[in-house]
Design a protein around this motif. Structure first.
Motif, PDB file in Angstrom:
ATOM      1  N   GLU A 118      16.160  32.498  21.560  1.00 25.94           N
ATOM      2  CA  GLU A 118      16.470  31.898  20.326  1.00 25.94           C
ATOM      3  C   GLU A 118      17.481  32.805  19.646  1.00 25.94           C
ATOM      4  O   GLU A 118      17.776  33.774  20.054  1.00 25.94           O
ATOM      5  CB  GLU A 118      15.021  31.864  19.349  1.00 25.94           C
ATOM      6  CG  GLU A 118      13.938  31.110  19.869  1.00 25.94           C
ATOM      7  CD  GLU A 118      14.090  29.596  19.960  1.00 25.94           C
ATOM      8  OE1 GLU A 118      15.108  29.008  19.141  1.00 25.94           O
ATOM      9  OE2 GLU A 118      13.742  28.870  21.034  1.00 25.94           O
ATOM     10  N   ARG A 119      18.077  32.345  18.387  1.00 21.79           N
ATOM     11  CA  ARG A 119      19.075  32.974  17.616  1.00 21.79           C
ATOM     12  C   ARG A 119      18.523  34.338  17.313  1.00 21.79           C
ATOM     13  O   ARG A 119      19.403  35.402  17.637  1.00 21.79           O
ATOM     14  CB  ARG A 119      19.508  32.377  16.323  1.00 21.79           C
ATOM     15  CG  ARG A 119      20.531  33.035  15.652  1.00 21.79           C
ATOM     16  CD  ARG A 119      20.876  32.318  14.443  1.00 21.79           C
ATOM     17  NE  ARG A 119      22.027  32.681  13.623  1.00 21.79           N
ATOM     18  CZ  ARG A 119      21.671  34.004  12.856  1.00 21.79           C
ATOM     19  NH1 ARG A 119      20.585  34.433  12.813  1.00 21.79           N
ATOM     20  NH2 ARG A 119      22.801  34.397  12.295  1.00 21.79           N
ATOM     21  N   THR A 157      26.294  33.048   6.697  1.00 20.07           N
ATOM     22  CA  THR A 157      26.355  34.138   7.249  1.00 20.07           C
ATOM     23  C   THR A 157      27.835  34.494   7.012  1.00 20.07           C
ATOM     24  O   THR A 157      28.713  33.660   6.657  1.00 20.07           O
ATOM     25  CB  THR A 157      26.303  34.329   9.111  1.00 20.07           C
ATOM     26  OG1 THR A 157      27.318  33.541   9.495  1.00 20.07           O
ATOM     27  CG2 THR A 157      24.838  33.867   9.137  1.00 20.07           C
ATOM     28  N   ASP A 189      16.853  32.861  10.108  1.00 20.92           N
ATOM     29  CA  ASP A 189      18.208  33.762   9.805  1.00 20.92           C
ATOM     30  C   ASP A 189      17.734  35.297   9.649  1.00 20.92           C
ATOM     31  O   ASP A 189      16.443  35.709  10.103  1.00 20.92           O
ATOM     32  CB  ASP A 189      18.782  33.274   8.212  1.00 20.92           C
ATOM     33  CG  ASP A 189      17.705  33.849   7.210  1.00 20.92           C
ATOM     34  OD1 ASP A 189      16.782  34.021   7.421  1.00 20.92           O
ATOM     35  OD2 ASP A 189      18.478  34.040   6.199  1.00 20.92           O
ATOM     36  N   VAL A 192      22.013  29.178   2.326  1.00 20.30           N
ATOM     37  CA  VAL A 192      22.570  30.658   2.891  1.00 20.30           C
ATOM     38  C   VAL A 192      23.194  30.466   4.082  1.00 20.30           C
ATOM     39  O   VAL A 192      23.251  29.604   4.846  1.00 20.30           O
ATOM     40  CB  VAL A 192      21.086  31.790   2.885  1.00 20.30           C
ATOM     41  CG1 VAL A 192      20.564  31.979   1.567  1.00 20.30           C
ATOM     42  CG2 VAL A 192      20.407  31.404   4.251  1.00 20.30           C
TER      43      VAL A 192
HETATM   44  C1  CDM Z   1      21.778  31.891   9.898  1.00 20.52           C
HETATM   45  C2  CDM Z   1      22.036  30.517   9.447  1.00 20.52           C
HETATM   46  O1  CDM Z   1      23.364  30.241   9.449  1.00 20.52           O
HETATM   47  C3  CDM Z   1      21.840  30.321   7.709  1.00 20.52           C
HETATM   48  O2  CDM Z   1      22.048  29.298   7.390  1.00 20.52           O
HETATM   49  C4  CDM Z   1      20.983  29.371   9.976  1.00 20.52           C
HETATM   50  O3  CDM Z   1      19.903  29.641   9.716  1.00 20.52           O
HETATM   51  C5  CDM Z   1      21.265  29.405  11.590  1.00 20.52           C
HETATM   52  O4  CDM Z   1      20.836  28.183  11.829  1.00 20.52           O
HETATM   53  P1  CDM Z   1      20.957  28.068  13.345  1.00 20.52           P
HETATM   54  O5  CDM Z   1      19.856  26.536  13.489  1.00 20.52           O
HETATM   55  O6  CDM Z   1      20.288  29.124  14.217  1.00 20.52           O
HETATM   56  O7  CDM Z   1      22.321  27.483  13.599  1.00 20.52           O
HETATM   57  P2  CDM Z   1      23.297  27.047  15.235  1.00 20.52           P
HETATM   58  O8  CDM Z   1      24.451  26.507  14.870  1.00 20.52           O
HETATM   59  O9  CDM Z   1      22.239  26.579  16.114  1.00 20.52           O
HETATM   60  O10 CDM Z   1      23.219  28.723  15.740  1.00 20.52           O
HETATM   61  C6  CDM Z   1      23.945  29.819  14.584  1.00 20.52           C
HETATM   62  C7  CDM Z   1      24.540  30.688  15.380  1.00 20.52           C
HETATM   63  O11 CDM Z   1      23.341  31.491  16.423  1.00 20.52           O
HETATM   64  C8  CDM Z   1      23.929  31.506  17.802  1.00 20.52           C
HETATM   65  N1  CDM Z   1      22.865  31.536  18.877  1.00 20.52           N
HETATM   66  C9  CDM Z   1      22.230  30.373  18.579  1.00 20.52           C
HETATM   67  C10 CDM Z   1      20.997  30.374  19.659  1.00 20.52           C
HETATM   68  C11 CDM Z   1      20.855  31.426  20.440  1.00 20.52           C
HETATM   69  N2  CDM Z   1      19.497  31.453  21.151  1.00 20.52           N
HETATM   70  N3  CDM Z   1      21.566  32.319  20.316  1.00 20.52           N
HETATM   71  C12 CDM Z   1      22.731  32.389  19.570  1.00 20.52           C
HETATM   72  O12 CDM Z   1      23.580  33.606  19.410  1.00 20.52           O
HETATM   73  C13 CDM Z   1      25.004  30.368  18.039  1.00 20.52           C
HETATM   74  O13 CDM Z   1      25.831  30.565  18.858  1.00 20.52           O
HETATM   75  C14 CDM Z   1      25.707  30.106  16.790  1.00 20.52           C
HETATM   76  O14 CDM Z   1      26.961  30.605  16.519  1.00 20.52           O
END
Ligand code: CDM
Length: 214
Positions: free
Chosen positions: A65-66, A145, A170, A143
């Motif tokens: 996960e992120r 980044t 986030d 929000v």
């Molecule tokens: C932090 C916020 O941008 C604030 O609005 C969002 O909550 C992010 O939402 P999210 O659903 O995680 O968005 P995504 O576009 O899927 O991913 C954001 C970033 O996290 C990275 N990412 C995602 C999943 C994962 N396992 N590892 C990562 O490093 C992706 O490469 C991308 O550049």
């Protein structure tokens, strides 16, 4: 995105999304180190090679996960670091001005996040079929980044989130969960997160409007 590769490798005006990110971030001299969280299989891409030889660039492996990817990146951050900024590769339209203002707020308050006032009316639905309630838009912020904070605050926040099995979408959420303040730095609506195919078209229009011609 319905694409043949992860969205950070798709092209905007003929240049990979990640290249837009790296060129912008490496142009900021105040960033002493940039940790690029990237899977092994993508590290050989030709456009990346000049960046990989930059002494400020370090690499880390992604997680499921992120949140896990951010933790891995954080592990590559040295003890001398005073502020760490976490940025989505999928937000290549961020500007230096917005990042600088977010750094200033983080230096003053400990944690800050770029955000814009919510434009649409947001409704909540418990079952995904009917409206449960309408949220007060005047209090809602969208929000973005970078999210910038003291590294130890993020480490403590992750330890707390992991101990209590809390999933977050986030980074500053882990700070909020500990009851610490997070400053909202007013960002720009153009800092969109590339998520669906039409976002690519909008992003190219914004880049052209800025005079980018790559
Ligand atoms: C932090 C916020 O941008 C604030 O609005 C969002 O909550 C992010 O939402 P999210 O659903 O995680 O968005 P995504 O576009 O899927 O991913 C954001 C970033 O996290 C990275 N990412 C995602 C999943 C994962 N396992 N590892 C990562 O490093 C992706 O490469 C991308 O550049």
């Amino acid at each position: 995105m319905k694409a043949d590769r992860p969205k950070q490798f798709l092209e905007l005006l003929g240049k990979p999304v990640l290249q837009w990110d790296l060129e912008l971030l490496l142009s900021m001299e105040r960033l002493e180190r940039i940790v690029l969280v990237i899977a092994d299989e993508y590290r050989d891409l030709p456009f990346l090679q000049p960046f990989l030889s930059d002494p400020r660039l370090a690499l880390a492996l992604p997680g499921a996960e992120r949140q896990n990817s951010v933790e891995n990146g954080l592990a590559a951050v040295g003890d001398a670091c005073t502020l760490v900024a976490i940025h989505d590769a999928a937000r290549p339209l961020v500007t230096i001005d917005a990042i600088e203002r977010c750094f200033a707020d983080a230096a003053q308050h400990g944690a800050a996040v770029l955000a814009v006032p919510c434009k649409p009316t947001i409704k909540e639905s418990a079952d995904g079929e009917f409206v449960s309630r309408t949220l007060d838009r005047s209090k809602l912020w969208d929000v973005q980044t970078p999210q910038i904070l003291r590294p130890q605050m993020l480490r403590d926040g992750f330890a707390n989130a992991n101990a209590n099995q809390l999933a977050v979408t986030d980074d500053v959420s882990v700070v909020e969960l500990m009851g610490e303040p997070v400053k909202l730095t007013v960002g720009e609506y153009t800092n969109l997160k590339l998520t669906t195919p039409e976002d690519m078209i909008i992003a190219e229009t914004i880049l052209r409007d800025r005079g980018e011609t790559h």
